[in-house]
Design a protein around this motif. Structure first.
Motif, PDB file in Angstrom:
ATOM      1  N   GLY A   1       0.775  -1.282   0.330  1.00  0.00           N
ATOM      2  CA  GLY A   1       0.177   0.174   0.335  1.00  0.00           C
ATOM      3  C   GLY A   1       0.842   1.298  -0.335  1.00  0.00           C
ATOM      4  N   ALA A   2       1.788   1.355   0.397  1.00  0.00           N
ATOM      5  CA  ALA A   2       3.043   2.600   0.590  1.00  0.00           C
ATOM      6  C   ALA A   2       4.439   2.070   0.619  1.00  0.00           C
ATOM      7  CB  ALA A   2       2.473   3.400   1.680  1.00  0.00           C
ATOM      8  N   ALA A   3       4.598   0.910   0.223  1.00  0.00           N
ATOM      9  CA  ALA A   3       6.618   0.206  -0.147  1.00  0.00           C
ATOM     10  C   ALA A   3       6.140   0.139  -1.462  1.00  0.00           C
ATOM     11  CB  ALA A   3       6.382  -0.529   1.080  1.00  0.00           C
ATOM     12  N   PHE A   4       7.948  -0.387  -1.361  1.00  0.00           N
ATOM     13  CA  PHE A   4       8.792  -1.604  -2.428  1.00  0.00           C
ATOM     14  C   PHE A   4       9.341  -2.263  -2.571  1.00  0.00           C
ATOM     15  CE2 PHE A   4       5.974   2.204  -4.583  1.00  0.00           C
ATOM     16  CZ  PHE A   4       5.724   2.376  -5.506  1.00  0.00           C
ATOM     17  N   ALA A   5       9.795  -3.239  -2.935  1.00  0.00           N
ATOM     18  CA  ALA A   5      10.216  -4.190  -3.085  1.00  0.00           C
ATOM     19  C   ALA A   5      10.883  -4.195  -4.217  1.00  0.00           C
ATOM     20  CB  ALA A   5      10.066  -5.055  -2.169  1.00  0.00           C
ATOM     21  N   ALA A   6      12.201  -4.369  -4.297  1.00  0.00           N
ATOM     22  CA  ALA A   6      12.303  -4.501  -5.540  1.00  0.00           C
ATOM     23  C   ALA A   6      13.927  -6.007  -5.900  1.00  0.00           C
ATOM     24  CB  ALA A   6      13.744  -2.770  -6.399  1.00  0.00           C
ATOM     25  N   LEU A   7      13.596  -6.633  -6.416  1.00  0.00           N
ATOM     26  CA  LEU A   7      14.269  -8.070  -6.824  1.00  0.00           C
ATOM     27  C   LEU A   7      15.171  -7.439  -7.641  1.00  0.00           C
ATOM     28  CD1 LEU A   7      14.716 -10.864  -5.783  1.00  0.00           C
ATOM     29  CD2 LEU A   7      13.065 -11.930  -7.500  1.00  0.00           C
ATOM     30  N   LYS A   8      16.457  -7.740  -7.583  1.00  0.00           N
ATOM     31  CA  LYS A   8      17.714  -8.025  -8.271  1.00  0.00           C
ATOM     32  C   LYS A   8      17.951  -9.315  -8.753  1.00  0.00           C
ATOM     33  CE  LYS A   8      20.716  -4.763  -8.007  1.00  0.00           C
ATOM     34  NZ  LYS A   8      22.012  -3.929  -7.428  1.00  0.00           N
ATOM     35  N   ASP A   9      18.379  -9.561  -9.570  1.00  0.00           N
ATOM     36  CA  ASP A   9      18.924 -10.514 -10.450  1.00  0.00           C
ATOM     37  C   ASP A   9      19.731 -11.524  -9.539  1.00  0.00           C
ATOM     38  OD1 ASP A   9      21.394  -9.592 -10.891  1.00  0.00           O
ATOM     39  OD2 ASP A   9      21.535  -9.531 -13.360  1.00  0.00           O
ATOM     40  N   SER A  10      20.100 -10.941  -8.212  1.00  0.00           N
ATOM     41  CA  SER A  10      21.310 -11.563  -8.253  1.00  0.00           C
ATOM     42  C   SER A  10      20.775 -12.453  -6.421  1.00  0.00           C
ATOM     43  CB  SER A  10      22.504 -10.361  -7.289  1.00  0.00           C
ATOM     44  OG  SER A  10      22.002  -9.992  -6.592  1.00  0.00           O
ATOM     45  N   GLY A  11      19.505 -12.006  -6.178  1.00  0.00           N
ATOM     46  CA  GLY A  11      18.153 -12.597  -4.780  1.00  0.00           C
ATOM     47  C   GLY A  11      18.456 -11.355  -4.795  1.00  0.00           C
ATOM     48  N   GLU A  12      18.960 -10.441  -4.685  1.00  0.00           N
ATOM     49  CA  GLU A  12      19.025  -9.418  -2.919  1.00  0.00           C
ATOM     50  C   GLU A  12      17.806  -8.311  -3.319  1.00  0.00           C
ATOM     51  OE1 GLU A  12      21.708  -5.586  -2.248  1.00  0.00           O
ATOM     52  OE2 GLU A  12      22.015  -6.090  -3.414  1.00  0.00           O
ATOM     53  N   VAL A  13      17.122  -8.916  -2.500  1.00  0.00           N
ATOM     54  CA  VAL A  13      16.010  -7.394  -2.220  1.00  0.00           C
ATOM     55  C   VAL A  13      16.151  -5.990  -1.631  1.00  0.00           C
ATOM     56  CG1 VAL A  13      13.743  -7.070  -1.234  1.00  0.00           C
ATOM     57  CG2 VAL A  13      14.311  -8.899  -2.085  1.00  0.00           C
ATOM     58  N   ALA A  14      16.006  -5.187  -2.030  1.00  0.00           N
ATOM     59  CA  ALA A  14      15.366  -3.865  -1.637  1.00  0.00           C
ATOM     60  C   ALA A  14      14.367  -2.932  -1.500  1.00  0.00           C
ATOM     61  CB  ALA A  14      16.848  -2.859  -2.407  1.00  0.00           C
ATOM     62  N   THR A  15      14.240  -2.749  -0.444  1.00  0.00           N
ATOM     63  CA  THR A  15      13.138  -1.862  -0.013  1.00  0.00           C
ATOM     64  C   THR A  15      13.382  -0.772   0.324  1.00  0.00           C
ATOM     65  OG1 THR A  15      12.896  -2.697   2.167  1.00  0.00           O
ATOM     66  CG2 THR A  15      12.346  -4.435   1.214  1.00  0.00           C
ATOM     67  N   TRP A  16      12.251  -0.170  -0.136  1.00  0.00           N
ATOM     68  CA  TRP A  16      12.142   1.071   0.595  1.00  0.00           C
ATOM     69  C   TRP A  16       9.824   2.122   0.840  1.00  0.00           C
ATOM     70  CZ3 TRP A  16      12.719  -0.237  -4.509  1.00  0.00           C
ATOM     71  CH2 TRP A  16      12.076   0.384  -5.130  1.00  0.00           C
ATOM     72  N   GLY A  17      10.189   2.916   1.300  1.00  0.00           N
ATOM     73  CA  GLY A  17       8.573   3.394   1.809  1.00  0.00           C
ATOM     74  C   GLY A  17       8.787   3.532   3.006  1.00  0.00           C
ATOM     75  N   ALA A  18       6.991   3.589   4.190  1.00  0.00           N
ATOM     76  CA  ALA A  18       7.353   3.752   4.544  1.00  0.00           C
ATOM     77  C   ALA A  18       7.158   2.179   5.051  1.00  0.00           C
ATOM     78  CB  ALA A  18       5.661   3.480   4.719  1.00  0.00           C
ATOM     79  N   SER A  19       7.859   2.236   6.340  1.00  0.00           N
ATOM     80  CA  SER A  19       8.621   1.498   7.389  1.00  0.00           C
ATOM     81  C   SER A  19       7.159   0.539   7.900  1.00  0.00           C
ATOM     82  CB  SER A  19       9.402   2.184   8.246  1.00  0.00           C
ATOM     83  OG  SER A  19       7.959   2.394   9.473  1.00  0.00           O
ATOM     84  N   SER A  20       5.723   1.100   8.031  1.00  0.00           N
ATOM     85  CA  SER A  20       5.170   0.334   8.201  1.00  0.00           C
ATOM     86  C   SER A  20       3.882  -0.752   7.390  1.00  0.00           C
ATOM     87  CB  SER A  20       3.666   1.546   9.009  1.00  0.00           C
ATOM     88  OG  SER A  20       3.372   2.371   7.710  1.00  0.00           O
ATOM     89  N   HIS A  21       4.504  -0.615   6.535  1.00  0.00           N
ATOM     90  CA  HIS A  21       3.877  -1.021   5.229  1.00  0.00           C
ATOM     91  C   HIS A  21       5.131  -2.404   4.257  1.00  0.00           C
ATOM     92  CE1 HIS A  21       0.690   1.789   5.288  1.00  0.00           C
ATOM     93  NE2 HIS A  21      -0.276   1.380   4.176  1.00  0.00           N
ATOM     94  N   GLY A  22       6.337  -2.479   5.419  1.00  0.00           N
ATOM     95  CA  GLY A  22       6.873  -2.826   4.525  1.00  0.00           C
ATOM     96  C   GLY A  22       8.058  -2.270   4.187  1.00  0.00           C
ATOM     97  N   GLY A  23       8.127  -1.013   4.360  1.00  0.00           N
ATOM     98  CA  GLY A  23       9.108  -0.137   3.768  1.00  0.00           C
ATOM     99  C   GLY A  23      10.581  -0.313   3.975  1.00  0.00           C
ATOM    100  N   ASP A  24      10.808  -1.161   5.245  1.00  0.00           N
ATOM    101  CA  ASP A  24      11.949  -1.336   6.383  1.00  0.00           C
ATOM    102  C   ASP A  24      12.503  -2.883   6.256  1.00  0.00           C
ATOM    103  OD1 ASP A  24      13.937  -1.689   8.242  1.00  0.00           O
ATOM    104  OD2 ASP A  24      13.091   0.065   9.773  1.00  0.00           O
ATOM    105  N   SER A  25      13.421  -3.440   5.753  1.00  0.00           N
ATOM    106  CA  SER A  25      13.097  -4.835   5.712  1.00  0.00           C
ATOM    107  C   SER A  25      14.319  -5.615   6.680  1.00  0.00           C
ATOM    108  CB  SER A  25      13.529  -5.373   4.400  1.00  0.00           C
ATOM    109  OG  SER A  25      13.960  -5.454   3.300  1.00  0.00           O
ATOM    110  N   SER A  26      15.361  -4.051   7.849  1.00  0.00           N
ATOM    111  CA  SER A  26      17.040  -4.533   7.853  1.00  0.00           C
ATOM    112  C   SER A  26      15.847  -5.081   9.177  1.00  0.00           C
ATOM    113  CB  SER A  26      16.434  -3.005   8.855  1.00  0.00           C
ATOM    114  OG  SER A  26      15.506  -2.573   9.388  1.00  0.00           O
ATOM    115  N   ALA A  27      15.282  -6.113   9.626  1.00  0.00           N
ATOM    116  CA  ALA A  27      14.993  -7.317  10.610  1.00  0.00           C
ATOM    117  C   ALA A  27      15.499  -8.059  10.265  1.00  0.00           C
ATOM    118  CB  ALA A  27      13.682  -7.513  11.334  1.00  0.00           C
TER     119      ALA A  27
END
Length: 144
Positions: free
Chosen positions: A23-49
């Motif tokens: 609803g308010a965040a994105f997750a990008a998948l790279k060809d290496s299998g790595e995921v980067a996230t951004w946006g509202a932390s309450s919507h999954g934008g913070d994947s640091s955990a």
């Protein structure tokens, strides 16, 4: 929210193969299998955990309104985001630690299909996260 990707701009500069939104965040998948996230932390934008588990080996990412689920090449599922929308899969962690072949999500819950034909659900109970009423029909033999 979700529009400012400056914190992960270097990661997004090349080799992104898919982008999934909540609803308010994105997750990008790279060809290496790595995921980067951004946006509202309450919507999954913070994947640091779970960042260490998203550093490699991810094959797909699925979103709900406020959470994400990543499928790894080992068949393991990694989740983050709002607990009530499926960001907390601890209640089914042992069942999605291996053997998962696909994941789908609605606004509030996820369902994972395993190679055994079992379906495992989690997230908002009223929105499909609790499939206990039909568990006997989802225990085996489901193909898609």
């Amino acid at each position: 929210s979700g529009g400012d990707s400056s914190a992960v701009a270097d990661c997004l500069a090349a080799r992104v193969i898919s982008i999934t939104g909540s609803g308010a965040a994105f997750a990008a998948l790279k060809d290496s299998g790595e995921v980067a996230t951004w946006g509202a932390s309450s919507h999954g934008g913070d994947s640091s955990a779970v960042a260490d588990r998203l550093a490699a080996g991810v094959t797909s990412v699925t979103g709900t309104d406020s959470a994400f689920a990543a499928l790894k090449d080992s068949g393991e599922v990694v989740t983050w985001g709002e607990t009530q929308c499926g960001g907390d899969s601890s209640a089914v962690a042992d069942r999605i630690a291996a053997g998962v072949t696909s994941i789908t999500g609605n606004d509030w819950a996820f369902a994972a299909l395993k190679d055994s034909g079992e379906v495992v659900t989690w997230g908002g109970a009223r929105f499909g996260g609790d499939s206990s009423a039909v568990a006997d029909r989802l225990a085996a033999g489901v193909t898609s």
